[in-house]
Design an enzyme around this catalytic site. Structure first.
Site, PDB file in Angstrom:
ATOM      1  N   GLY A 226       0.726  -1.084  -0.055  1.00 17.53           N
ATOM      2  CA  GLY A 226       0.052  -0.117  -0.173  1.00 17.53           C
ATOM      3  C   GLY A 226       0.698   1.441  -0.028  1.00 17.53           C
TER       4      GLY A 226
ATOM      5  N   GLY B 127       3.117   2.035  -2.280  1.00 11.75           N
ATOM      6  CA  GLY B 127       3.074   2.869  -3.540  1.00 11.75           C
ATOM      7  C   GLY B 127       4.275   2.636  -4.349  1.00 11.75           C
TER       8      GLY B 127
ATOM      9  NE  ARG C  47      15.994  -3.104   0.595  1.00 17.85           N
ATOM     10  CZ  ARG C  47      15.484  -3.504  -0.668  1.00 17.85           C
ATOM     11  NH1 ARG C  47      14.183  -3.580  -0.697  1.00 17.85           N
ATOM     12  NH2 ARG C  47      16.148  -4.076  -1.614  1.00 17.85           N
TER      13      ARG C  47
ATOM     14  CB  THR D  15      12.057   5.318  -2.220  1.00 20.66           C
ATOM     15  OG1 THR D  15      10.490   5.307  -2.150  1.00 20.66           O
ATOM     16  CG2 THR D  15      12.427   6.412  -3.417  1.00 20.66           C
TER      17      THR D  15
ATOM     18  CE  LYS E 132      17.143  13.936   1.444  1.00 21.41           C
ATOM     19  NZ  LYS E 132      18.108  14.711   2.387  1.00 21.41           N
ATOM     20  N   GLY E 133      14.191   8.320   1.475  1.00 21.95           N
ATOM     21  CA  GLY E 133      13.106   7.679   2.044  1.00 21.95           C
ATOM     22  C   GLY E 133      12.174   8.442   2.604  1.00 21.95           C
TER      23      GLY E 133
ATOM     24  CD  GLU F 174      11.067   2.534   8.474  1.00 21.28           C
ATOM     25  OE1 GLU F 174      10.829   1.794   9.213  1.00 21.28           O
ATOM     26  OE2 GLU F 174      12.414   2.587   8.082  1.00 21.28           O
TER      27      GLU F 174
END
Lengths: 1128, 156
Positions: A481, A483, A523, A525, A714-715, A718
């Site tokens: 979910g 994406g 991780r 992306t 970047k991530g 989270e």
């Protein structure tokens, strides 16, 4: 600056809708429960009822003989192998318990059978003899010198220790002129994915292949563990592609259902389905690790941070899952966000006899960020420095700078994020206002974008370019979910210049996709998009080379534009080129592997752990109700530097979802344990924010591009959750002027903190005033002195009649006499209203009548009408929605109903059903064999257990539960009459006061039906107000009340009614207070006296004194509102 | 017992056990697996379907007591395509498991609002029974607002 810093982009950076939109919104998307195989067997698990016990023997003989049973397996039937879980060196968990069970729910045996009924019968027929061992239900118990080792190899119950020192300890502490010490405790949040764990496993003997359908965002991690557990080659385990209903880290590693289903199919050769109920989800799956942190931090006279010392314990549960790894990571992350001159961390990951928690969105960074960001605020306050200024001064945010732990900033928009928060939330003005229940708070954070570990930054992908010009991307990436699939398709479309509609993705299927570790540690992306970008570049080069070849020109003279190779007038489309390059008309397939920079972990913890780092700052505005402790989040501003935003639509969704999940973690969500057993195993009892509880969220992206991640990304997933929690906690501290350091900040903790701030008494009433209560006091006093233990261990169960038959018949008569006749004839029978409680009780294993008489077709019973004299008649079968929408129904009733559950329930639930609903005590409802559920020799678990919200503060006897009907509370204040009919005794009218005999227990005989409720014109002419305190919108009342008086603005109180709900076993009129008010002019002083009088007569349990205060405050305010009394 | 259920405009003759929930009939007998089971005790809203013209929780609805036509997510595309599109375009879903329930509740909100301005607060209250763990609800509210606004011109 990378070469493509400012390219014209087609789809990267645009708000692209998810690629599976159509499948999801039409219901076509297939989740595990939607997949059916021929000849499926039903799998089931026998779980340990004890938190710690030795298995003396297991006898499965009877179970194996149950007709339809194909396999009954115990540990002896499985290979002697442990799960790898997170790290091979921490492995300590078997799929089925060997010799010892270490937590309630530890799987002991499994069954596969033709039907669910046969499976259940077989589970019941398994005989296990246990010898109980002393259990450690929490960290303190586990660390006590007399604690029994939970694993023999760790006699002190410490699964893992960490001790790290960064910088020179002397330097940091010596420079500190200001310091604070604070103890922070975070709770166990449940992932509570909307899709429960459902696994389908099939061992295909002819192909020697294990086919698995198991929801996860990292199926290859599951594949690896399944293969090693059963001694299979990796290629023999095929994880099939599925739509996954949420992960949040809870299914990133193997749980238990996967291996158990696999064991059963391996034993039977038949497909096996193993599905968990929602109650099992809460009780027996992973959750967030809870941390206890002692922090000391200091700064110098200029407000520059100097030293940080942290000691922490992490509750690891009974087995190692993410615990040791997350603690180690957390010990580094804690020191990585500010410019410390010295940092010391010392931590223990401690075994306890509880369901093991594991990774959860934000990983080891969550608890440490929360605690540190709160403590930093405390230090700023001590110095009198604005919290945003303090962060701007001290946070790691300069490009190129390195934290004391070695994290090197590649790019940071943190300063801009903090400034955005300051401006958008109106920080400076609101910070000055503060106090009196309104406040703003801020927090910031840094988070990794993957870890530089080979398994995290290595990934493969393949692309099939078809002659028709479409492209199929095959990637192992998981998408629960978040994406990821959409980002990968965007990447292909971007690089190859094709329409997004022409890109299709096959994901996760281990037979059709090359290796990718799946999502985790932010991780997805970085690694997966980098991989697909590199692959797409390679594909484009190959196509260009093909074109050059065909046109006999130099490749450098061929341009690539909009999915075609151009050279002069020549145009070769992607499809043409694929046809040329591929052999025999098939698609052109290109594979590639991306390998990011990686290193082995440095034992000291000093390393630049991630390719690049994300930054965020959140600002939160809250309103705290100082009367009840309830917190409302008014506004959130979330400012993020996650580099280039590849898809603003899905990125925004990550922020909004993370924010609300973070709000839940801080305000309401926590798994509550009772001697190792989870108490709140339903969405009613585990308080997840509902839509009205969630604020609108303003998301701001601060773009940065350090050229490290793909397109500079970047991530994000989270860090959204990391940041909001401390900002909210800080906002609450600002609002109430005192600090709460124990999450979640439920109303009990908030109100208790407020009372402590005001130096108000913390105990409400006591038993002294009422000799009739003394025996109850005696009983309660005996509970901790052994009575609870004796009743819990030895009290005989009076098991309710087995409900195997369940509901045998449902009648739906169309007239009342017919309904009454059916009730009289079909005993035991019960009336059925909307079924929203009765059918729930059946699911919860509570006894219900096997014959139900639905009142839905008795249209007479649903009537709502005004009587000629101005009274009101409400049909017993009128739905709550009908009452809510009817213009003749009094406002006070409508406002009561508007806060009951939600439309889906109210459209079915009836007035009579609402009045007759069974008690909602979470012990009683969630399967505890308590006094009310299983007989007089059983304990009331609320006495010693968690009774903060849903138990009585007065009037309780052995059972501490309350009546849950909110309508009863209001109708009581309206002097309502309940009309009851039966075929034997005709019609009777009873005061609603006389309806209840106990908590959720009504004085109705089996053949009686509530036909209507009437309210007199006199009662209706009074002014009435309803007030309720609940943990979430529509939740059951922690406290509810209704006050009513004739012409209240006339100066004198006349005809006063006060009723309370949720605070005593039965809804209660408070006649003493009514008399105190009657005939008097209402003043603040009189209201104070009333509150004090009521409080003095309460008899709360140790943990719900706060509730008595909240109720009395709510009552005080309601009376003031009713009479318009001067608060002075 | 034998019973006729009208689902998404078609009549189905089904055999229903007395205690059988509508959810089970839809999923197991009619193969309409778009309706999800999230909790089976009426707490989460994933199983929401429209019966008549209002949302109901099919996990606490006895199939035998259902008389009015039932609308599930599989039938929604025909009557509310704009709503589905709005969910996709506004971030109204992520994992999608709660989405069928959200969509059916949303459909009723829009029908009920029938041209009136549905404010965010009212939309949120109407959605209170549909838990979403992914989106934080903001995208869902945006989607409903958009779909409601798109509907208004036709109504007036």
């Amino acid at each position: 600056m990378p070469r493509d810093a400012r390219p014209r982009r087609r789809v990267i950076g645009r708000p692209v809708k998810p690629v599976d939109s159509e499948a999801v919104t039409t219901g076509a998307a297939a989740y595990a429960a939607d997949i059916r195989l021929p000849d499926e067997l039903a799998g089931g698990v026998l779980r340990s009822p004890h938190p710690h016990a030795r298995i003396m023997s297991i006898d499965v003989a009877r179970a194996s003989r149950v007709p339809g049973v194909h396999a009954v397996l115990t540990a002896a039937d499985l290979p002697d192998r442990k799960y790898i879980d997170y790290r091979p060196q921490d492995a300590d968990r078997y799929p089925l318990a060997r010799d010892v069970v270490r937590h309630i729910g530890d799987p002991v045996a499994i069954v596969a059978a033709e039907s669910t009924e046969a499976m259940r019968q077989a589970l019941e027929a398994i005989r296990v003899r246990y010898r109980r061992l002393p259990a450690a239900p929490d960290v303190a118990a586990a660390l006590s010198p007399s604690a029994r080792p939970i694993h023999a190899q760790q006699p002190d119950n410490v699964a893992k220790r960490v001790h790290r020192q960064f910088g020179d300890p002397a330097e940091g502490t010596v420079q500190s002129t200001h310091r604070i010490r604070a103890h922070y405790q975070s709770g166990r949040q449940a992932h509570a994915t909307m899709e429960p764990h459902t696994v389908l496993a099939h061992w295909d003997g002819s192909a020697q292949r294990l086919d698995m359908w198991a929801p996860s965002q990292a199926p290859r991690v599951l594949q690896r563990d399944l293969a090693q557990l059963f001694g299979l080659e990796l290629g023999q385990v095929r994880m099939h592609e599925l739509t996954v209903g949420g992960d949040f880290g809870g299914r990133t590693q193997i749980s238990s259902t996967e291996a158990l289903a696999a064991a059963l199919t391996l034993a039977t050769g038949r497909p096996v389905r193993l599905a968990q109920t929602r109650a099992e989800e809460f009780a027996f799956t992973k959750s967030r690790l809870s941390w206890d942190l002692d922090l000391e931090l200091g700064c110098d006279g200029d407000g520059r941070l100097t030293h940080l010392e942290a000691d922490f314990d992490v509750d690891n549960g009974a087995y190692n899952q993410a615990g040791p790894g997350e603690m180690e990571y957390g010990s580094i992350a804690l020191g990585s966000s500010y410019r410390w001159r010295s940092y010391r961390a010392r931590g223990r990951c401690v075994y306890t006899n509880k369901q093991p928690p594991s990774s959860f969105r934000g990983a080891g960074g969550y608890a440490v960020t929360w605690a540190l960001e709160c403590a930093v605020d405390e230090l700023a306050e001590q110095l009198g420095i604005d919290p945003i200024d303090f962060r701007l001064m001290n946070a790691l945010c300069e490009t190129g700078e390195r934290s004391i732990t070695g994290w090197q900033v590649k790019s940071s928009g943190l300063e801009a994020c903090l400034n955005e928060v300051r401006e958008r939330i109106g920080w400076d003005a609101k910070r000055l206002e503060g106090g009196n229940g309104r406040g703003v708070g801020v927090a910031c954070s840094v988070h990794v974008t993957a870890l530089k570990r080979d398994y995290m930054v290595r990934s493969q992908a393949a692309i099939d370019i078809h002659p028709d010009g479409t492209v199929t991307l095959r990637s192992g990436v998981g998408d629960a979910g978040t994406g990821q699939k959409t980002l990968l398709c965007q990447t292909v479309a971007e690089v190859l210049g094709v329409d997004l509609a022409d890109v299709r993705i096959i994901s996760t299927d281990t037979s059709r996709t090359p290796h990718d570790a799946g999502a985790g540690a932010s991780r997805g992306t970085f690694t997966s998009v980098s991989t697909v970008k590199q692959l797409s570049d390679k594909a484009r080069s190959a196509l260009v080379a093909t074109a050059a070849d065909k046109l006999h020109v130099d490749p450098s003279s061929v341009r690539w534009e909009d999915g075609a190779a151009l050279h002069g007038e020549d145009v070769l489309t992607l499809g043409d080129l694929a046809a040329l390059a591929a052999e025999s008309g098939g698609p052109l397939t290109i594979e590639d592997e991306f390998v990011g920079e990686s290193a082995e972990p440095n034992p000291d913890g000093l390393e630049d752990i991630s390719p690049t780092y994300s930054f965020a700052a959140h600002g939160v505005e809250v309103a705290v109700d100082e009367a009840t402790g309830a917190v409302q989040v008014l506004r959130v501003v979330a400012a993020h530097d996650s580099g280039t935003i590849l898809n603003p639509l899905t990125a925004r969704g990550q922020v909004e979802g993370g924010v609300v999940m973070g709000i839940g973690a801080v305000l309401s969500e926590e798994l509550i344990f009772d001697a190792g057993r989870v108490v709140n195993t339903s969405y009613v009892d585990y308080a997840i924010p509902r839509s009205p509880d969630a604020p609108n969220i303003e998301t701001v992206f601060i773009p940065s591009d350090d050229g490290v991640g793909p397109f500079g990304a970047k991530g994000l997933g989270e860090i959204t959750l990391l940041t909001v929690g401390p900002a909210l906690t800080n906002a609450i501290a600002h609002a109430i002027g005192t600090r709460i350091r124990h999450a979640p900040l439920t109303p009990d903790k908030v109100l208790t903190a407020i009372r402590k701030r005001d130096e108000s008494p913390h105990r409400a009433g006591s038993v002294g005033w009422n000799p009739k209560r003394w025996w109850i006091a005696g009983m309660r006093a005996l509970y901790p002195r052994g009575l609870h233990r004796v009743l819990h261990r030895y009290g005989r169960l009076r098991r309710p009649a087995p409900t195997d038959d369940g509901i045998r018949a449902v009648h739906a008569p169309s007239t009342v006499p017919e309904a009454l006749a059916t009730l009289a004839r079909e005993r035991p029978a019960a009336p059925l209203g909307g079924g929203t409680d009765l059918l729930v009780r059946e699911r919860q294993g509570l006894p219900i009548a096997p014959v139900l008489v639905s009142t839905a077709a008795c249209h007479d019973l649903a009537a709502i009408r005004r009587t000629p004299d101005g009274g009101l008649q409400l049909g017993g079968a009128a739905t709550l929605t009908a009452l809510l929408d009817h213009r003749d129904v009094d406002e006070v009733l409508r406002s009561t109903i508007a806060e009951i559950a939600a439309p889906g329930i109210r459209n079915a639930a009836t007035l009579a059903g609402n009045l007759c609903q069974e008690k909602r005590c979470w012990f009683f409802r969630n399967g505890f064999d308590c006094y009310k559920r299983s007989g007089v020799l059983r304990p009331c678990y609320a006495v010693m257990g968690d009774h903060r919200f849903y138990h009585a503060v007065e009037g309780a006897h052995r059972c501490q539960a309350v009546t849950p009907s909110d309508l009863a509370t209001t109708l009581l204040a309206l002097d309502a009459s309940v009309h009851v009919q039966s075929s034997s005794r005709g019609s009777q009218v009873r005061d609603i006061d006389k309806l209840y005999t106990g908590p959720g227990e009504v004085a109705l005989r089996e053949d009686e039906l509530i036909t209507r409720v009437t309210i007199s014109p006199a009662a209706r002419s009074r002014r009435s107000l309803y007030r309720k305190l609940a943990l979430w919108h529509g939740g059951f009342a922690v406290a509810a009340l209704c006050v009513s008086a004739a012409d209240p603005t006339a100066g004198q109180a006349r005809d006063v009614r006060i009723s309370l709900g949720g605070v005593s076993p039965r809804p209660q009129r408070v006649t003493r207070l009514e008399k105190m008010l009657e005939g008097h002019r209402i003043t603040a002083e009189l209201l104070d006296r009333c509150s004090a009088d009521w409080l003095a007569r309460t008899y709360p349990l140790p943990g719900n004194h706060w509730k008595a205060f909240a109720t009395s405050n709510l009552l005080h305010r309601a009376l003031r509102d009713l009479f318009g009394a001067d608060p002075g | 017992m034998r019973k006729t259920l009208v689902v998404n405009g078609s009549s189905h003759a089904v055999d229903v056990r007395p205690g059988e929930r509508l959810l089970s009939v839809l999923r197991e007998q009619l193969g309409l697996t778009g309706t999800k089971e999230g909790c089976s005790v009426g707490d989460c809203g994933a199983c929401t379907v429209v019966i008549g013209d209002v949302p109901h929780l099919s996990c606490v609805t006895l199939a035998t007591t259902v008389g009015d036509p039932v609308l599930t997510v599989e039938g929604l595309a025909e009557v509310a395509a704009a709503l589905l599109e709005a969910f996709a375009e506004e971030g109204g879903f992520q994992c999608g498991f709660c989405t069928p329930g959200q969509l059916l509740t949303a459909h009723c909100i829009i029908q009920r609002a029938s041209g009136e301005h549905a404010d965010d607060e009212e939309i949120r209250r109407q959605l209170a029974g549909n838990i979403c763990r992914c989106t934080g609800y903001t995208g869902i509210v945006r989607a409903i607002r958009r779909a409601a606004q798109a509907r208004q011109p036709e109504e007036q």
